[in-house]
Design a protein around this motif. Structure first.
Motif, PDB file in Angstrom:
ATOM      1  N   PRO A 463       0.917  -1.181  -0.106  1.00 11.64           N
ATOM      2  CA  PRO A 463      -0.168  -0.223  -0.097  1.00 11.64           C
ATOM      3  C   PRO A 463       0.758   0.983   0.094  1.00 11.64           C
ATOM      4  CG  PRO A 463      -0.690  -1.757   1.480  1.00 11.64           C
ATOM      5  CD  PRO A 463       0.675  -1.960   1.371  1.00 11.64           C
ATOM      6  N   SER A 464       0.373   2.423  -0.649  1.00 10.94           N
ATOM      7  CA  SER A 464       0.946   3.260  -0.526  1.00 10.94           C
ATOM      8  C   SER A 464       0.685   3.809   0.325  1.00 10.94           C
ATOM      9  CB  SER A 464       0.742   4.459  -1.169  1.00 10.94           C
ATOM     10  OG  SER A 464      -0.801   4.980  -1.184  1.00 10.94           O
ATOM     11  N   GLY A 465       2.221   5.023   1.002  1.00 10.90           N
ATOM     12  CA  GLY A 465       2.740   5.853   1.837  1.00 10.90           C
ATOM     13  C   GLY A 465       3.075   4.976   3.259  1.00 10.90           C
ATOM     14  N   LEU A 466       3.487   3.615   3.005  1.00 11.62           N
ATOM     15  CA  LEU A 466       4.127   2.758   4.411  1.00 11.62           C
ATOM     16  C   LEU A 466       5.431   3.555   4.082  1.00 11.62           C
ATOM     17  CD1 LEU A 466       3.468  -1.028   3.300  1.00 11.62           C
ATOM     18  CD2 LEU A 466       2.066   0.824   5.048  1.00 11.62           C
ATOM     19  N   SER A 467       5.900   3.468   5.165  1.00  7.68           N
ATOM     20  CA  SER A 467       7.738   4.041   5.756  1.00  7.68           C
ATOM     21  C   SER A 467       8.626   2.602   5.629  1.00  7.68           C
ATOM     22  CB  SER A 467       7.593   4.297   6.805  1.00  7.68           C
ATOM     23  OG  SER A 467       7.593   2.864   7.824  1.00  7.68           O
ATOM     24  N   LYS A 468       9.421   2.348   5.342  1.00 10.04           N
ATOM     25  CA  LYS A 468      10.396   1.285   4.492  1.00 10.04           C
ATOM     26  C   LYS A 468       9.872  -0.087   5.908  1.00 10.04           C
ATOM     27  CE  LYS A 468      14.441   3.772   1.752  1.00 10.04           C
ATOM     28  NZ  LYS A 468      15.710   3.683   1.975  1.00 10.04           N
ATOM     29  N   GLU A 469      10.151   0.489   7.397  1.00  7.55           N
ATOM     30  CA  GLU A 469      10.285  -0.202   8.581  1.00  7.55           C
ATOM     31  C   GLU A 469       8.622  -1.498   8.227  1.00  7.55           C
ATOM     32  OE1 GLU A 469      11.993  -2.978  11.139  1.00  7.55           O
ATOM     33  OE2 GLU A 469      12.577  -1.006   9.581  1.00  7.55           O
ATOM     34  N   GLU A 470       7.507  -0.079   7.735  1.00  8.89           N
ATOM     35  CA  GLU A 470       6.721  -1.204   7.787  1.00  8.89           C
ATOM     36  C   GLU A 470       6.280  -1.542   6.595  1.00  8.89           C
ATOM     37  OE1 GLU A 470       3.780   2.443   9.338  1.00  8.89           O
ATOM     38  OE2 GLU A 470       4.282   2.703   7.040  1.00  8.89           O
ATOM     39  N   ALA A 471       6.384  -1.685   5.325  1.00  7.10           N
ATOM     40  CA  ALA A 471       6.810  -2.244   4.120  1.00  7.10           C
ATOM     41  C   ALA A 471       7.856  -3.824   4.208  1.00  7.10           C
ATOM     42  CB  ALA A 471       7.440  -1.824   2.805  1.00  7.10           C
ATOM     43  N   LEU A 472       8.699  -3.866   5.459  1.00  9.52           N
ATOM     44  CA  LEU A 472       9.161  -4.932   5.274  1.00  9.52           C
ATOM     45  C   LEU A 472       9.061  -6.308   6.094  1.00  9.52           C
ATOM     46  CD1 LEU A 472      12.431  -6.338   5.567  1.00  9.52           C
ATOM     47  CD2 LEU A 472      12.864  -4.676   7.684  1.00  9.52           C
ATOM     48  N   ASN A 473       8.138  -5.290   7.112  1.00  5.19           N
ATOM     49  CA  ASN A 473       7.043  -6.312   7.947  1.00  5.19           C
ATOM     50  C   ASN A 473       5.898  -6.733   7.455  1.00  5.19           C
ATOM     51  OD1 ASN A 473       9.101  -7.457  10.204  1.00  5.19           O
ATOM     52  ND2 ASN A 473       8.745  -4.850  10.079  1.00  5.19           N
ATOM     53  N   TYR A 474       5.615  -5.585   6.523  1.00  5.51           N
ATOM     54  CA  TYR A 474       3.893  -6.147   5.753  1.00  5.51           C
ATOM     55  C   TYR A 474       4.146  -7.754   4.985  1.00  5.51           C
ATOM     56  CZ  TYR A 474      -0.048  -4.848   3.251  1.00  5.51           C
ATOM     57  OH  TYR A 474      -1.673  -4.906   2.422  1.00  5.51           O
ATOM     58  N   ILE A 475       2.476  -7.992   5.428  1.00  7.59           N
ATOM     59  CA  ILE A 475       2.217  -9.595   4.484  1.00  7.59           C
ATOM     60  C   ILE A 475       1.909  -9.578   3.648  1.00  7.59           C
ATOM     61  CG2 ILE A 475       1.355 -12.021   5.789  1.00  7.59           C
ATOM     62  CD1 ILE A 475       1.527 -11.192   8.804  1.00  7.59           C
ATOM     63  N   THR A 476       2.232  -9.485   2.490  1.00 10.34           N
ATOM     64  CA  THR A 476       1.560  -9.988   1.482  1.00 10.34           C
ATOM     65  C   THR A 476       0.937 -10.827   0.742  1.00 10.34           C
ATOM     66  OG1 THR A 476       3.528 -10.253   0.341  1.00 10.34           O
ATOM     67  CG2 THR A 476       3.620  -8.444   0.102  1.00 10.34           C
ATOM     68  N   ASP A 477      -0.315 -11.299   0.353  1.00  8.82           N
ATOM     69  CA  ASP A 477      -1.014 -12.126  -0.756  1.00  8.82           C
ATOM     70  C   ASP A 477      -0.269 -12.763  -0.942  1.00  8.82           C
ATOM     71  OD1 ASP A 477      -3.346 -10.956   0.258  1.00  8.82           O
ATOM     72  OD2 ASP A 477      -3.599 -11.134  -1.501  1.00  8.82           O
TER      73      ASP A 477
END
Length: 709
Positions: A463-477
């Motif tokens: 999703p747009s707007g995530l920080s690098k740290e948030e994207a690192l731990n974001y569980i994608t499909d």
């Protein structure tokens, strides 16, 4: 006289100083003039020359680079200008990515009006698919040949990569570069619009915008020729200079139970092998994102390794489990063929007869309706006892898929194995094994071995707007899906190793999502920073790693490329143990007096950042992972024309660069040349006259008076 001498001697000194200042100014001005004339293109990826036992492929420029007037080709109708009607050949084509096809390249190859091609990225990637690899990858180097299983050789029955045009294996006598920066592409287009667009179908007026692509290659003809020249250089030259290098790197392997790396296993010891490949390629050098073709299976296997190591009884399983990651598989199975060769020679701890079973992952991210396909070898299964073992493996897989979102389906026994490392093992010995893929027949990967096989191609997005740290731990499909596949793999390996039925094994989806981010999106993230060795931190970048295998000069050991260093770091972190060693003891285990040092590998890693600090807390990790040289046996045997082993080499070069500039008309060039010659002649005449009259011109009355006095 003394006074006269001082005055007279000062003039040559001042003249010398003046000449020096003029030369210095000229040099400084020359650099400034060059920057004003040329605009360098710094974000490009070239097509380079590769060679094998029989021929050469790839691209090259002339010795000093190739130059041409730029013409933008964005649609089919634009081709006629550069191929037929344009009045200012040769042309340097700025090619829209969607036109980078076999038909277009062959037209350029057959034309004498083309001096080079600069390719733009197609955004979005071609929806119909794009692959310049072969329709039948690694043909002739797997288990199916004209002698063994001829009914399956050359992809008879199943064409695995039907979208493959094979253009990565063509030879081009002009340079082809990929433009990776949209801003640089726009600069070229603006230069073209300002100077090169024809008005009313008439020739554009000078000056014209031109491009120079420089990528001269040293090696020619074949690996046989270039390696022979290398040998001559090494034998007779005082300053030897090789013309090509073998493609090589490192396999990475690890076992659940530690294995003595300096000895060989007893014949009765059995190992279950889980395999995945570590490399990829595209048409352009060092550009291989390899999301589906490599990373999907690599990450899945790493997650399965972590899950098994967490099992309480992993060290007491009747059979060991070995996780292998093979390097150079794209180029005719370099890594797997080398491991098999060393196993046969007794130079690897595990022998072929120690292998109980073999499970390989090969492209598993694009499952349709959650189906995972089981491929087996129809020839080896004709043996009843081996077929029974394969059936047991299939049963274990289907049992392991219960309570998961994965449906296992078996491909018909009449279908051959897809291209896979397992084929090199079968070529040496009949081993019960399976290959797991997301495709039943032809690849679901529409961008196999291309620059478009990126994170987006396997639906890894954030999703747009995530920080690098948030994207690192974001569980994608995709992370969720691959964790399901990893769970099936881990349960299957556990069963095959003799583990108890019904054991609860769960893969950590957070590990999968962090690995996908690091291996596909950005290696320079907080997790990779904390688990990598300090001398490898230069590999971390704010962009995806590239999985192109490296080239290694004769007699030298390769250094791990960035993806290999990341793999080693992640595998050690997920399966190793932190030990209380100092940095010196960790880097030299002999000093720690560790009686088990031959069973383990030690890594001194950077560690996490201290709280509210920029300093790190490094520590030592002990693990069972090892690296294994992945260079084709053909180069050890000096069989450069081998048909048994890979013979791929990469040409050397001195420089690769690209730049644009304005080129004047031929008339102006002639006028400039004539004026330059006239100025030169006049300067010669003036110099002669001044030199012959120097005694008069440079003698003053004051000098004469001083001398007389």
């Amino acid at each position: 006289m003394a006074a006269a001498g001082e005055k007279g001697g000062s003039r040559p000194g001042w003249r010398s100083l003046g000449v020096s200042l003029v030369l210095l100014a000229a040099l400084c001005q020359g650099s400034s003039v060059e920057r004003k004339i040329y605009v360098s293109l710094n974000s490009t990826a070239p097509c380079v020359r590769l060679l094998n036992a029989t021929h050469q492929i790839g691209c090259q420029s002339s010795r000093n680079g190739d130059t041409g007037v730029i013409h933008v080709v964005e649609k089919e109708e634009d081709l006629s200008w550069v191929l037929e009607t344009g009045p200012n050949p040769p042309y340097m084509v700025l090619l829209e990515g969607n036109l980078f096809t076999r038909d277009t390249l062959l037209k350029f190859k057959e034309s004498s009006r083309i001096s080079g091609i600069a390719v733009m990225y197609a955004k979005p990637p071609p929806p119909e698919g794009f692959s310049l690899d072969l329709p039948c990858p690694n043909d002739g180097f797997g288990v199916y040949t004209d002698v063994h299983g001829p009914q399956y050789s050359h992809c008879n029955g199943t064409l695995w990569n039907p979208l493959g045009s094979g253009m990565s294996y063509e030879d081009f006598q002009f340079p082809i570069f990929l433009l990776q920066d949209e801003n640089e592409t726009e600069v070229i287009k603006q230069c073209y619009r300002d100077h090169n667009i024809p008005e009313n179908d008439t020739a554009p007026k000078y000056p014209l915008c031109a491009m120079q692509l420089i990528s001269p290659m040293h090696a020619v003809t074949s690996t046989v020729t270039c390696m022979r020249r290398n040998s001559i250089q090494m034998s007779f030259s005082i300053n030897p200079e090789a013309v090509c290098d073998s493609l090589a790197g490192y396999n990475v392997w690890s076992t659940v139970k530690p294995v003595n790396n300096t000895a060989t296993m007893a014949p009765e010891d059995q190992v279950v092998v889980s395999a995945a490949r570590l490399d990829g390629r595209s048409f352009f050098w060092n550009l291989a994102p390899a999301a589906e073709s490599t990373v999907s299976s690599l990450v899945t296997q790493l997650a399965a390794a972590e899950a098994i190591h967490k099992m309480a009884d992993s060290q007491t399983l009747p059979r060991n489990i070995m996780f292998a990651f093979f390097q150079g598989e794209v180029f005719d199975y370099i890594g797997s063929s080398r491991m098999v060769y060393d196993m046969e020679k007794g130079r690897f701890p595990v022998r072929l007869n120690n292998i109980h079973s073999f499970v390989e992952l090969s492209q598993v991210a694009l499952r349709n309706s959650s189906v995972l396909w089981i491929h087996t070898d129809p020839i080896s299964r004709s043996n009843e006892s081996l077929n029974a073992e394969v059936e047991q493996m299939i049963a274990a897989l289907k049992t392991s898929s219960r309570d998961t979102n994965v449906t296992l389906q078996e491909v018909g026994q009449s279908q051959a194995l897809p291209p896979a490392s397992f084929q090199r093992f079968l070529r040496a010995r009949n081993i019960p094994g399976v290959v797991l893929t997301d495709h039943r027949a032809t690849y679901r990967n529409m961008y196999y071995n291309s620059m478009y096989d990126m994170a987006a191609s396997i639906n890894v997005s954030y999703p747009s707007g995530l920080s690098k740290e948030e994207a690192l731990n974001y569980i994608t499909d995709t992370a969720q899906s691959l964790s399901e596949v990893a769970t099936v793999l881990a349960k299957t390996l556990y069963q095959l190793a003799g583990g108890k039925d019904g054991a609860e094994i769960k893969v950590d989806v957070k590990s999968v999502t962090r690995m996908l981010y690091g291996f596909l999106v950005m290696s320079n993230n907080s997790w990779f920073q904390s688990i990598i060795r300090s001398d490898w931190k230069g590999h971390l970048e704010d962009k995806p790693p590239q999985y192109y295998v490296t080239a290694t000069s004769m007699g030298n050991k390769p250094t791990p490329n960035p993806p290999t260093s990341f793999l080693i770091s992640v595998l050690a972190n997920l399966t190793g143990q932190v030990v209380n060693y100092t940095k010196e003891e960790c880097q030299s285990p002999d000093k720690a007096n560790d009686p088990k040092r031959e069973l383990y590998e030690y890594l001194w890693v950077q560690g996490p950042l201290d709280d509210n600090s920029t300093t790190r807390a490094p520590y030592c990790v002990r693990s069972t992972l090892r690296s294994h040289l992945a260079e084709s046996p053909a180069f050890e045997l000096n069989e450069w024309d081998s048909k048994e082993y890979s013979t791929w080499t990469e040409s050397r070069w001195k420089e690769i660069r690209a730049r644009i500039f304005l080129v004047p008309s031929h008339e102006l060039e002639v006028i400039t040349l004539v004026v330059g010659i006239v100025v030169l002649l006049v300067s010669f005449g003036a110099t002669y006259f001044i030199n012959s009259k120097a005694a008069i011109l440079f003698t003053s009355t004051q000098d004469g008076d001083a001398g007389a006095y």
